[in-house]
Scaffold this motif. Structure first.
Motif, short mmCIF file in Angstrom:
data_model
loop_
_atom_site.label_atom_id
_atom_site.label_comp_id
_atom_site.label_asym_id
_atom_site.label_seq_id
_atom_site.Cartn_x
_atom_site.Cartn_y
_atom_site.Cartn_z
N ALA A 67 -34.09 61.15 81.68
CA ALA A 67 -34.86 61.87 80.64
C ALA A 67 -33.76 62.92 79.69
N ALA A 68 -32.99 63.60 80.46
CA ALA A 68 -31.75 64.39 79.60
C ALA A 68 -30.96 63.55 78.89
N LYS A 69 -30.73 62.26 79.05
CA LYS A 69 -29.97 61.43 78.22
C LYS A 69 -30.80 60.89 77.13
N ALA A 70 -32.19 60.63 77.28
CA ALA A 70 -32.82 60.26 76.42
C ALA A 70 -33.04 61.42 75.25
N MET A 71 -32.95 62.53 75.66
CA MET A 71 -32.95 63.73 74.73
C MET A 71 -31.59 63.74 73.81
N LYS A 72 -30.54 63.33 74.43
CA LYS A 72 -29.23 63.43 73.91
C LYS A 72 -29.16 62.07 72.84
N ASN A 73 -29.65 60.99 73.61
CA ASN A 73 -29.92 59.95 72.66
C ASN A 73 -30.74 59.99 71.38
N ALA A 74 -31.66 60.92 71.37
CA ALA A 74 -32.56 61.19 70.32
C ALA A 74 -32.09 62.14 69.27
N ASN A 75 -30.82 62.35 69.31
CA ASN A 75 -30.29 63.58 68.67
C ASN A 75 -30.86 64.76 68.52
N CYS A 76 -31.50 65.37 69.75
CA CYS A 76 -32.03 66.69 69.70
C CYS A 76 -30.90 67.69 69.61
N ALA A 77 -31.06 68.46 68.44
CA ALA A 77 -30.26 69.57 68.32
C ALA A 77 -30.49 70.75 69.22
N TYR A 78 -29.49 71.52 69.62
CA TYR A 78 -29.48 72.80 70.10
C TYR A 78 -30.05 73.52 68.91
#
Length: 206
Positions: A67-78
């Motif tokens: 789930a964490a990597k899916a957020m990263k792969n979806a280009n979630c911005a901080y």
């Protein structure tokens, strides 16, 4: 490891990602859709993230890592709702927007847990830290465990997710300039006061 239907799966031009709330909030897990960030498309496949991280994650709660990597792969911005003037351009329109729009370190961990069917360890590091325990033998750490610490006279904190058994690597929402990153864990495991939230306490089927 497959993510639940209501989880981080992203498809089409408007990805839907559940996010929690920032360091000053208490609720988690609101699902909203938004435009893709300028960093790339939100059509990254969570199944490919699942297969790649499953092999790396060992025997712990690898679904949290997925789930964490899916957020990263979806280009979630901080994004930080408490300091909006410091947010990157387009932060309010990124695919992980909440209400208000942001993805900070504790929100990132809480979302990865809840999107994996686990209970949230807390909505802020101030919530999480009292629940954490001493790390002890680092070989006891499992994929999905969260390393949390507080600093500046307990006024601020940070939390990261172990990617593998033994926690040689972590993934975290690190900051406005760096976003979500994967990196070596040594700088976190050796932090003064660093503790661990055992994923097995929040996920019934690890």
């Amino acid at each position: 490891v497959k993510l639940p239907d209501a989880s981080m799966g992203v498809s089409g031009s408007a990805g839907q990602l559940g996010v929690g709330n920032n360091e000053g909030s208490t609720s988690t897990g609101s699902n909203v859709s938004g435009s893709a960030s300028s960093g790339g498309s939100t059509s990254a496949s969570s199944s490919s993230a699942s297969s790649s991280s499953s092999s790396a994650a060992g025997t712990g709660c690898s679904k949290i890592v997925d789930a964490a990597k899916a957020m990263k792969n979806a280009n979630c911005a901080y994004c930080n709702a408490q300091n909006e003037q410091h947010n990157p351009p387009g932060c309010q329109l990124n695919s992980c927007k909440g209400n208000p729009a942001y993805t900070d370190c504790s929100n990132f961990v809480s979302t990865a847990y809840t999107q994996s069917g686990c209970s949230s360890p807390g909505s802020t590091t101030a919530d999480m830290y009292p629940k954490a325990e001493e790390i002890g033998d680092k070989s006891s750490l499992k994929a999905g465990d969260a390393i949390v610490y507080r600093y500046e006279n307990n006024t601020r904190g940070h939390v990261v997710i172990c990617e593998d058994d033994g926690c040689s690597k972590v993934i975290a929402a690190k900051g406005v300039k760096t976003g979500i990153q994967e990196e070596n864990s040594s700088g976190y495991l050796n932090k003064s006061g660093a503790k661990v939230l055992r994923a097995s306490k929040y996920c019934g089927n690890c």
